[in-house]
Enzyme design. Structure first.
Site, PDB file in Angstrom:
ATOM      1  N   SER A 126       0.833  -1.199   0.000  1.00 56.61           N
ATOM      2  CA  SER A 126       0.000   0.000   0.000  1.00 56.61           C
ATOM      3  C   SER A 126       0.872   1.255   0.000  1.00 56.61           C
ATOM      4  O   SER A 126       1.629   1.484  -0.928  1.00 56.61           O
ATOM      5  CB  SER A 126      -0.969  -0.025   1.191  1.00 56.61           C
ATOM      6  OG  SER A 126      -1.949  -1.023   1.009  1.00 56.61           O
ATOM      7  N   LYS A 178     -22.937  16.087   6.915  1.00 60.23           N
ATOM      8  CA  LYS A 178     -21.974  16.650   7.848  1.00 60.23           C
ATOM      9  C   LYS A 178     -21.633  15.609   8.917  1.00 60.23           C
ATOM     10  O   LYS A 178     -22.520  14.999   9.506  1.00 60.23           O
ATOM     11  CB  LYS A 178     -22.545  17.913   8.500  1.00 60.23           C
ATOM     12  CG  LYS A 178     -21.622  18.560   9.523  1.00 60.23           C
ATOM     13  CD  LYS A 178     -20.353  19.058   8.876  1.00 60.23           C
ATOM     14  CE  LYS A 178     -19.462  19.754   9.906  1.00 60.23           C
ATOM     15  NZ  LYS A 178     -18.166  20.156   9.310  1.00 60.23           N
TER      16      LYS A 178
END
Length: 325
Positions: A126, A178
């Site tokens: 990764s 949000k």
């Protein structure tokens, strides 16, 4: 015949002055030596090692966050005229995607100034692989693990646990997305789609980087970007690595392909700050090991690793070994 009293007093004053100057001279020499050691003394060959031509060994290990100390160290190697080439020793499962991006970009600027060869230890996965492909050449041991080309976004959901203990989180927010997901309630389909778009965007960036740096066509790229790790032996025909071997083979490549002078010493370049974010835990582990308390040392090292991973926010590019059920 006794000496005059004034003469004896003058001799004592002179001796005191000479002693003071000796102390000041020794103190100055010690301070200068410490300053030289702080600047040049972290090399395996002693303080003077960096003052002559050498190959710089830069280690990238553990969780990659793109911290300022590491980036400054990379810059310093690039600016040092005595560092003829760089051995990038990688042993990392990855880290934050942004941290890996910052490190990759800084390593590419370094590679524009002097040859860089990556040497993979146990793992370059990764974000660790993002660092590796910044080098001009990737050398890895046959059983080294490379790849894990992909990104993920993980978050805990403790909503059911809170229901069981009779706790409910009340939230007032400006819009539905949000602070989503918040882990205290089921993730809405709208929030899940927004997160998936973030992951897809970072994944496309990662794939594009691999395609460009490893010179892969679309079919070759598809074979290596499903998130799995490969041994270096598997990765060699897939173009994930260039050469099976270790530092010896990497140095031979630098000498043969990049014209680096033969038999240059390899000098470790390390961060200036000995105590880093989890330095207290690492130091305690070192003391425990020195006292022969191996079990305690290993436990402290695990605590540091778990704590460090727990602080990663946002989209991450990290490989996680499967755990037994």
């Amino acid at each position: 015949m006794s000496l005059p009293h004034d003469y004896l007093i003058d001799r004592r004053r002179l001796r005191r002055k000479l002693s003071l100057w000796r102390i000041l001279a020794i103190g100055g020499a010690t301070a200068a030596a410490l300053a030289l050691f702080a600047r040049y003394g972290d090399g395996a060959l002693g303080p003077a090692a960096k003052l002559s031509p050498h190959i710089a060994r830069l280690s990238v290990s553990g969780i990659i966050t793109g911290d300022k100390e590491t980036l400054d160290l990379v810059k310093s190697i690039g600016e040092d005229a005595k560092a003829s080439a760089v051995l990038l020793a990688i042993d990392s499962p990855g880290g934050t995607t942004t941290g890996a991006e910052r490190l990759h970009d800084e390593l590419r600027r370094l590679a524009a100034k002097k040859p860089v060869v990556a040497v993979v230890g146990t793992l370059a996965a990764s974000g660790g692989y993002i660092a590796a492909i910044a080098a001009d050449e990737i050398v890895a041991h046959g059983n080294s693990l490379v790849g894990s080309i992909g990104v993920l976004f993980q978050f805990p959901n403790v909503g059911k646990l809170l229901d069981n203990v009779g706790v409910q989180m009340e939230t007032v927010k400006s819009s539905p997305l949000k602070a989503a997901p918040n882990g205290f309630e089921p993730t809405s389909e709208e929030a899940r789609a927004a997160i998936a778009a973030l992951v897809a965007d970072s994944y496309d960036w990662f794939k594009g980087l691999v395609k460009e740096r490893r010179k892969l066509d679309d079919s070759e790229l598809a074979k290596v970007t499903d998130g799995r790790v490969f041994t270096a032996r598997q990765g060699l025909p897939l173009k994930l690595v260039d050469l099976i071997g270790g530092e010896r083979e990497a140095i031979e490549w630098l000498e043969t392909e990049k014209g680096v002078a033969k038999r240059l010493p390899v000098v470790d370049w390390k961060k200036k700050n000995a105590i880093e974010r989890f330095g207290l835990v690492d130091s305690a582990a070192g003391v425990a090991a020195a006292l022969g308390l191996d079990a305690l040392a290993q436990a402290l090292q695990r605590v540091g690793t778990v704590a460090e991973r727990g602080l990663l926010d946002g989209v991450v590019a990290i490989w996680q070994a499967p755990t037994p059920d």
